[in-house]
Design a protein around this motif. Structure first.
Motif, mmCIF file in Angstrom:
data_model
loop_
_atom_site.group_PDB
_atom_site.id
_atom_site.type_symbol
_atom_site.label_atom_id
_atom_site.label_comp_id
_atom_site.label_asym_id
_atom_site.label_seq_id
_atom_site.Cartn_x
_atom_site.Cartn_y
_atom_site.Cartn_z
ATOM 1 N N LEU A 186 1.315 7.194 14.702
ATOM 2 C CA LEU A 186 1.022 5.830 14.273
ATOM 3 C C LEU A 186 1.112 5.698 12.760
ATOM 4 C CD1 LEU A 186 0.250 2.990 14.976
ATOM 5 C CD2 LEU A 186 -2.145 3.670 14.980
ATOM 6 N N VAL A 197 -1.705 11.050 4.140
ATOM 7 C CA VAL A 197 -1.068 10.016 4.954
ATOM 8 C C VAL A 197 -1.970 9.640 6.129
ATOM 9 C CG1 VAL A 197 0.826 9.604 6.575
ATOM 10 C CG2 VAL A 197 1.308 10.515 4.300
ATOM 11 N N SER A 198 -2.553 10.651 6.778
ATOM 12 C CA SER A 198 -3.472 10.350 7.880
ATOM 13 C C SER A 198 -4.638 9.492 7.379
ATOM 14 C CB SER A 198 -4.035 11.637 8.470
ATOM 15 O OG SER A 198 -3.015 12.379 9.090
ATOM 16 N N PHE A 199 -5.122 9.870 6.216
ATOM 17 C CA PHE A 199 -6.292 9.188 5.664
ATOM 18 C C PHE A 199 -5.961 7.791 5.180
ATOM 19 C CE2 PHE A 199 -8.678 8.268 1.701
ATOM 20 C CZ PHE A 199 -9.958 8.143 2.234
ATOM 21 N N PHE A 200 -4.866 7.670 4.465
ATOM 22 C CA PHE A 200 -4.599 6.431 3.730
ATOM 23 C C PHE A 200 -3.646 5.488 4.458
ATOM 24 C CE2 PHE A 200 -2.366 4.099 0.276
ATOM 25 C CZ PHE A 200 -3.465 3.463 -0.268
ATOM 26 N N ASN A 201 -2.852 6.038 5.372
ATOM 27 C CA ASN A 201 -1.910 5.220 6.130
ATOM 28 C C ASN A 201 -1.077 4.304 5.237
ATOM 29 O OD1 ASN A 201 -0.588 3.955 8.239
ATOM 30 N ND2 ASN A 201 -2.281 2.590 8.717
ATOM 31 N N PRO A 202 -0.333 4.914 4.316
ATOM 32 C CA PRO A 202 0.456 4.106 3.385
ATOM 33 C C PRO A 202 1.711 3.555 4.052
ATOM 34 C CG PRO A 202 0.884 6.424 3.007
ATOM 35 C CD PRO A 202 -0.172 6.358 4.084
ATOM 36 N N GLY A 203 2.351 2.596 3.391
ATOM 37 C CA GLY A 203 3.600 2.057 3.895
ATOM 38 C C GLY A 203 4.803 2.738 3.272
ATOM 39 N N ASP A 214 0.852 -1.186 0.000
ATOM 40 C CA ASP A 214 0.000 0.000 0.000
ATOM 41 C C ASP A 214 0.887 1.234 0.000
ATOM 42 O OD1 ASP A 214 -2.437 -1.598 0.460
ATOM 43 O OD2 ASP A 214 -1.560 -1.939 2.433
ATOM 44 N N TYR A 266 -10.630 -1.099 3.746
ATOM 45 C CA TYR A 266 -9.188 -0.870 3.684
ATOM 46 C C TYR A 266 -8.720 -0.323 5.017
ATOM 47 C CZ TYR A 266 -4.747 1.354 2.668
ATOM 48 O OH TYR A 266 -3.434 1.749 2.714
ATOM 49 N N ARG A 267 -7.703 -0.953 5.598
ATOM 50 C CA ARG A 267 -7.310 -0.588 6.959
ATOM 51 C C ARG A 267 -5.957 0.095 7.049
ATOM 52 N NH1 ARG A 267 -10.190 -5.432 7.245
ATOM 53 N NH2 ARG A 267 -12.073 -5.196 8.488
ATOM 54 N N GLY A 268 -5.215 0.115 5.946
ATOM 55 C CA GLY A 268 -3.910 0.777 5.965
ATOM 56 C C GLY A 268 -2.803 -0.125 6.478
ATOM 57 N N THR A 269 -1.591 0.407 6.421
ATOM 58 C CA THR A 269 -0.432 -0.414 6.768
ATOM 59 C C THR A 269 -0.388 -0.739 8.249
ATOM 60 O OG1 THR A 269 0.774 0.761 5.051
ATOM 61 C CG2 THR A 269 2.063 -0.567 6.559
ATOM 62 N N THR A 270 -0.723 0.227 9.094
ATOM 63 C CA THR A 270 -0.672 -0.037 10.533
ATOM 64 C C THR A 270 -2.053 -0.010 11.159
ATOM 65 O OG1 THR A 270 -0.255 2.312 10.910
ATOM 66 C CG2 THR A 270 1.659 0.872 10.804
ATOM 67 N N GLY A 271 -3.093 -0.054 10.325
ATOM 68 C CA GLY A 271 -4.449 -0.088 10.863
ATOM 69 C C GLY A 271 -5.011 1.265 11.221
ATOM 70 N N SER A 272 -4.333 2.338 10.816
ATOM 71 C CA SER A 272 -4.841 3.651 11.194
ATOM 72 C C SER A 272 -5.464 4.402 10.021
ATOM 73 C CB SER A 272 -3.727 4.493 11.824
ATOM 74 O OG SER A 272 -2.912 5.060 10.826
ATOM 75 N N ALA A 273 -5.687 3.726 8.898
ATOM 76 C CA ALA A 273 -6.305 4.394 7.749
ATOM 77 C C ALA A 273 -7.663 4.960 8.156
ATOM 78 C CB ALA A 273 -6.458 3.435 6.592
#
Lengths: 396, 396
Positions: free
Chosen positions: A363, A327-333, A206, B227-234
């Motif tokens: 986080l 980034v906050s929304f999508f929480n990419p790697g 992701d 979709y939960r994101g890489t660390t679950g914070s999406a």
DNA sequence: GAACTTTCTCCACTGAGTGGACAAAGACGT
DNA sequence: ACGTCTTTGTCCACTCAGTGGAGAAAGTTC
């Protein structure tokens, strides 16, 4: 040579083709390790692929303490065409089936001249590559255009910077001309595919790719797949508000990211600074070249010009502001920064990083690399080749 | 009654169970129309499901001009528990396997009291439902918590509003207590699942659910999957900057969306307005209740109070501002607004819509419905039941 | 040259899935 | 009442994907 028309007959064959594409020549035993099939079944499928001509024998490998293995590889005569249409230039490249670039041409161009003129140019560039002996024909082509695309049909929809292309059947037209299957996508999505296949994003599932060129766009990859949105406009972040009541934008609003930072905006701001006497360095370059580009700003910054540096920092701040939200929304790697302005390099990257790390929650940013793309100008064409190979290397 | 422990043995069985869950009792013929299997094979799989007890015969259906069909349905004795832990209250509900709510309890609570105290309360609520004869036991439970969750393990990670829960093995602990499989997820994701299963999002594949309660969060559904994101914070959009240099936020930054609009922020602003004498209506309610909540503001607005209306409009504007950015980025097919503040209703919705439609590009908003959730306070618990049933109705 | 490894092929067997024939059960017209 | 048509469900022989074990082929090492 007659072009290949075969397609994998089932998912096993598709999987094998993709493995051979991504990791080169392999023995049956090596393939078996990666594919969870019995050796017997695997041999059957490999034999069938050999029959189709998509795969060929590749001699014996060195022994590893036992019988030497018979390697197989993708047919080395397969050729894909990758085309990356930007706002002001085109890249065309030929690759083999393993997506290695065999030849690459870049030419200036103006998308606003419309699809007919642009295609003429693209076709002549493809012909030039063919004439140089790199290919006798193409087995598939992947095209990127700088705007939203209705992906299944391969048709641009309401593209802001290329109005003449709206609804033009790019896929169909090019498929006709080239005589091979064609896939069309947004240029940023191709860049994402490129970085995923051969660049910095090989191990992430992701991630986001932010392309800062004439405009600004974002490629979104979810679970290893490019996400295109309901109408194909996902990632269109150029018109997110970065500065409330900021600069007026061509779209009619104010403060859009693209109005504050992009190749075009940077050139405009630099020219303004030069004319107002805020930077001798930039003024000199303006004088010399009769105009300024992002590259000039990069050079000025490298030469220690404070104003140029400020422009880059300010742009990075605006961009970082928007990326922080994403980034906050999508929480990419992973976040990859690419496009024409990567010439601005680490000054830009530092400004973006600072802003993102400051504004997003720990986080989401805790383990988040923000890096420059690895492939530079080849990301798009590699992505194009990848796009069509993904299509051809999947069951018909 | 001994609880069901069987799981579908293959994807066909899983598919059949999900069909029966989503469309109720069906004949073999009807199932065959939807499942692309030969009648023979289908009969075999249905028979096996009957053997496991997950599915039972349900009598003869009326004739449609030929032989009457033998209906089958999910075992009506199956029971799922849906738990929606909010910041200030808990919802617990029992459903059958078709995810119909058989009983539902809501109680006030404070998450900050920590997992042990909260679980005690949840378990006693579950016991109450069981005692009322709705269930003899549970076959699975889905729990939502108001913070990021490492989904595979079912463990909250660094949850801002519930610090005591960090790393607490929610899934394992509850599974032990309830004696059945448990899945844990973010409360907003459950809401998204609920609206997808039984609410406004039944036909959309890519959509967003914005939950405005004590805090603000967003559920993201891509291709029908959360979709939960890489660390679950999406989806953690509460700390996206909505107002530059705006109000200070608990997270340390300024201008976060949550600092400007959420149940808590709205109550704070209303109290402030009442104390400053800007609204007699709100002052009266403050006097009467000893405090103000979002519901008070809603009531005041409904009574025609201009200040309350302004607060709602201003909040909608901030929220719309952020959502506009997300819409440009994500290009969803639907945006659902839900959570505690849905009581603010169409005033809020109108403000959000205005802002989004003004700020996003036409291609992304052209056909974009922005609507209130349909399920209200039951979305979370239905989503919980859906979550665990998705898990149990997939091959082991 | 014996013992061991690795690679690849061959083959009998299993089991999923298909499609057609046919039986069961009802509706409907005459 | 009876034949015809429709719909639903069962039975059965057949196909074919896929498995796993035996063993051949081709090396290495001591």
């Amino acid at each position: 040579m007659r072009r290949m028309t075969a397609r994998p007959a089932n998912t096993h064959q598709a999987r094998l083709l993709q493995l051979l594409r991504d990791s080169g020549p392999n023995s049956r035993a090596q393939l078996g390790d990666q594919v969870d099939l019995s050796r017997s079944k695997l041999a059957v499928e490999v034999d069938r692929l050999l029959e189709t001509g998509l795969v060929v024998a590749d001699g014996l490998a060195a022994s590893r303490g036992g019988r030497r293995s018979h390697n197989v590889r993708l047919n080395p005569e397969l050729r894909f065409l990758g085309v990356d249409i930007g706002a002001t230039s085109v890249d065309v490249a030929v690759t083999n089936a393993e997506l290695e670039i065999l030849g690459h041409i870049n030419q200036p161009m103006d998308v606003r001249e419309g699809p007919v003129a642009v295609f003429e140019q693209v076709l002549s560039m493809a012909a030039k590559l063919r004439a140089s002996g790199l290919a006798e024909g193409f087995d598939g082509a992947g095209i990127g255009v700088p705007g939203p695309v209705r992906f299944p049909e391969g048709v641009p929809v309401a593209p802001p910077i290329m109005p003449g292309w709206d609804g033009f059947p790019v896929r169909e037209a090019l498929s006709q001309e080239l005589g091979c299957p064609v896939m069309v996508d947004n240029d940023v999505n191709l860049m994402a595919l490129g970085e995923q296949h051969a660049g910095v994003a090989r191990t992430v599932h992701d991630f986001l790719v932010v392309k800062i060129g004439t405009g600004i766009g974002c490629g979104i990859v979810v679970g290893g797949e490019v996400y295109r949105g309901t109408t194909g406009s996902a990632g269109d972040i150029g018109h997110i508000q970065a500065v409330p009541d900021g600069r007026p934008c061509a779209c009619g609003n104010r403060g859009c990211l693209e109005a504050h930072f992009s190749g075009a905006a940077l050139a405009r701001d630099a020219t303004e600074a030069a004319q107002q006497g805020r930077s001798a360095e930039l003024a000199g370059r303006l004088e010399a070249n009769g105009g300024l580009s992002a590259a000039d700003v990069a050079a000025a910054a490298a030469a220690g010009d404070a104003t140029a540096l400020d422009l880059i920092r300010e742009g990075g701040r605006s961009t970082g502001q928007v990326i922080a939200g994403l980034v906050s929304f999508f929480n990419p790697g992973l976040v990859v920064i690419g496009g024409g302005v990567t010439g601005l390099g680490h000054n830009l990257l530092a400004a973006i990083r600072t802003q993102v790390y400051r504004q997003s929650l720990p986080l989401a940013t805790g383990n988040l690399p923000i890096v420059l793309g690895e492939l530079g100008p080849t990301a798009g064409v590699i992505g194009g080749a990848r796009l069509i190979s993904d299509h051809l290397f999947s069951p018909a």
